[in-house]
Design a protein around this motif. Structure first.
Motif, mmCIF file in Angstrom:
data_model
loop_
_atom_site.group_PDB
_atom_site.id
_atom_site.type_symbol
_atom_site.label_atom_id
_atom_site.label_comp_id
_atom_site.label_asym_id
_atom_site.label_seq_id
_atom_site.Cartn_x
_atom_site.Cartn_y
_atom_site.Cartn_z
ATOM 1 N N ALA A 1 84.780 52.734 0.080
ATOM 2 C CA ALA A 1 83.969 51.913 -0.433
ATOM 3 C C ALA A 1 84.215 51.451 -2.089
ATOM 4 O O ALA A 1 84.963 52.300 -2.694
ATOM 5 N N ALA A 2 83.637 50.674 -2.465
ATOM 6 C CA ALA A 2 83.945 50.336 -4.266
ATOM 7 C C ALA A 2 82.596 49.749 -4.767
ATOM 8 O O ALA A 2 81.933 48.880 -4.124
ATOM 9 N N PHE A 3 82.474 49.997 -5.975
ATOM 10 C CA PHE A 3 81.302 49.234 -6.764
ATOM 11 C C PHE A 3 81.791 48.027 -7.137
ATOM 12 O O PHE A 3 82.877 47.941 -7.416
ATOM 13 N N PRO A 4 81.077 47.302 -7.227
ATOM 14 C CA PRO A 4 81.452 45.811 -7.603
ATOM 15 C C PRO A 4 81.641 45.767 -9.326
ATOM 16 O O PRO A 4 81.111 46.563 -10.026
ATOM 17 N N ASP A 5 82.561 44.811 -9.583
ATOM 18 C CA ASP A 5 83.171 45.166 -10.964
ATOM 19 C C ASP A 5 82.012 45.062 -12.069
ATOM 20 O O ASP A 5 82.070 45.789 -12.987
ATOM 21 N N PRO A 6 81.116 44.275 -11.911
ATOM 22 C CA PRO A 6 79.920 44.168 -13.186
ATOM 23 C C PRO A 6 79.014 45.245 -12.961
ATOM 24 O O PRO A 6 78.486 45.460 -14.092
ATOM 25 N N MET A 7 78.900 45.976 -12.142
ATOM 26 C CA MET A 7 78.002 47.017 -11.970
ATOM 27 C C MET A 7 78.132 48.171 -13.198
ATOM 28 O O MET A 7 79.328 48.747 -13.380
ATOM 29 N N THR A 8 77.172 48.509 -13.881
ATOM 30 C CA THR A 8 77.166 49.573 -14.735
ATOM 31 C C THR A 8 77.078 50.891 -13.970
ATOM 32 O O THR A 8 76.264 51.315 -13.283
ATOM 33 N N GLY A 9 77.997 51.861 -14.410
ATOM 34 C CA GLY A 9 78.341 53.131 -13.605
ATOM 35 C C GLY A 9 78.252 54.135 -14.535
ATOM 36 O O GLY A 9 78.129 55.368 -13.870
ATOM 37 N N VAL A 10 78.455 54.122 -15.826
ATOM 38 C CA VAL A 10 78.105 55.088 -16.803
ATOM 39 C C VAL A 10 77.300 54.733 -17.770
ATOM 40 O O VAL A 10 77.255 53.548 -18.267
ATOM 41 N N ILE A 11 76.054 55.460 -18.257
ATOM 42 C CA ILE A 11 75.232 55.355 -19.530
ATOM 43 C C ILE A 11 75.320 56.645 -20.147
ATOM 44 O O ILE A 11 75.151 57.677 -19.682
ATOM 45 N N GLU A 12 75.377 56.493 -21.676
ATOM 46 C CA GLU A 12 75.130 57.404 -22.486
ATOM 47 C C GLU A 12 73.571 57.313 -23.180
ATOM 48 O O GLU A 12 73.281 56.514 -23.748
ATOM 49 N N PRO A 13 72.696 58.548 -22.734
ATOM 50 C CA PRO A 13 71.543 58.579 -23.477
ATOM 51 C C PRO A 13 71.601 58.420 -25.035
ATOM 52 O O PRO A 13 72.454 58.872 -25.502
#
Length: 229
Positions: free
Chosen positions: A107-119
């Motif tokens: 499977a693949a995440f859609p390109d616009p999706m945010t997959g990484v966040i830094e607190p």
């Protein structure tokens, strides 16, 4: 004394997915988990279990209280080989959405999706200033029980621990630019025996994480923005 803070009044909202994880805050905030610490107006609330639902619940709580900062406390599972022990407290410096199907190429995440966040970096640094280890947290839709998948999350995504709700908490804070930090106690190792180990160790791990957050609050909550929320 109980405090029922309204709009633009709350400094720090402390949240957890599992309500008992907030037990240690009772000694400082009272049984309603609402009060003042070193001039900071603080509430502690549970926001539910699971990545899918936590963002909506937290967004609603934030709309009511308008906190200047959010801190997630709770327990997490360590991935094998990351040199973490039960009862150890960690502070997240990176959050990753993890999915086994994506990792395997099914499977693949859609390109616009945010997959990484830094607190929030300042809050994270303050909470880790006593030498607490900084980690990368994987947020998954389901609890990982397969050792080979756990090893893949560790090796390929360079994740240290797993916590389902961490990414959802950060995602809820992002649209309104509310700084957030993540503090977790290691309660078990990812794998087929995780549930049984968690039952034995989760309270110890939750208290350890809460104690660090309480110490930070009682020292003035470095990194919490000043002024109106």
């Amino acid at each position: 004394m109980r405090y029922d803070y309204g709009v633009s009044e709350l400094d720090v909202l402390v949240v957890s997915s599992h309500a008992p994880d907030l037990e240690a805050f009772g000694s400082a905030l009272g049984r309603h988990l609402s009060g003042e610490l070193r001039g900071l107006r603080v509430q502690a609330k549970s926001v539910g279990i699971g990545l899918a639902g936590v963002s909506g619940t937290l967004a609603a709580r934030m709309a009511d209280a308008r906190p200047k900062a959010v801190v997630l406390v709770g327990t997490c599972a360590a991935y094998p080989g990351r040199n973490l022990s039960v009862g150890q407290v960690v502070v997240a410096e990176r959050l990753v959405v993890a999915d086994g199907a994506v990792l395997k190429g099914w499977a693949a995440f859609p390109d616009p999706m945010t997959g990484v966040i830094e607190p929030h970096r300042v809050m994270t640094s303050a909470l880790a200033s006593t030498g607490t280890r900084r980690v990368t947290v994987a947020s998954t839709l389901a609890v990982t029980i397969d050792p080979s998948l756990a090893q893949a999350f560790s090796a390929q995504l360079r994740c240290d621990v797993e916590h389902q709700e961490a990414f959802g908490v950060a995602l809820a804070c992002a649209p309104t630019h509310v700084p957030c930090a993540i503090v977790l106690g290691v309660s078990h190792e990812v794998g087929p025996a995780a549930r049984e180990t968690w039952r034995v160790s989760h309270r110890q791990a939750a208290v350890a994480a809460s104690t660090l957050v309480l110490s930070w609050l009682q020292a003035g909550g470095a990194g919490v923005p000043h002024g109106a929320a």
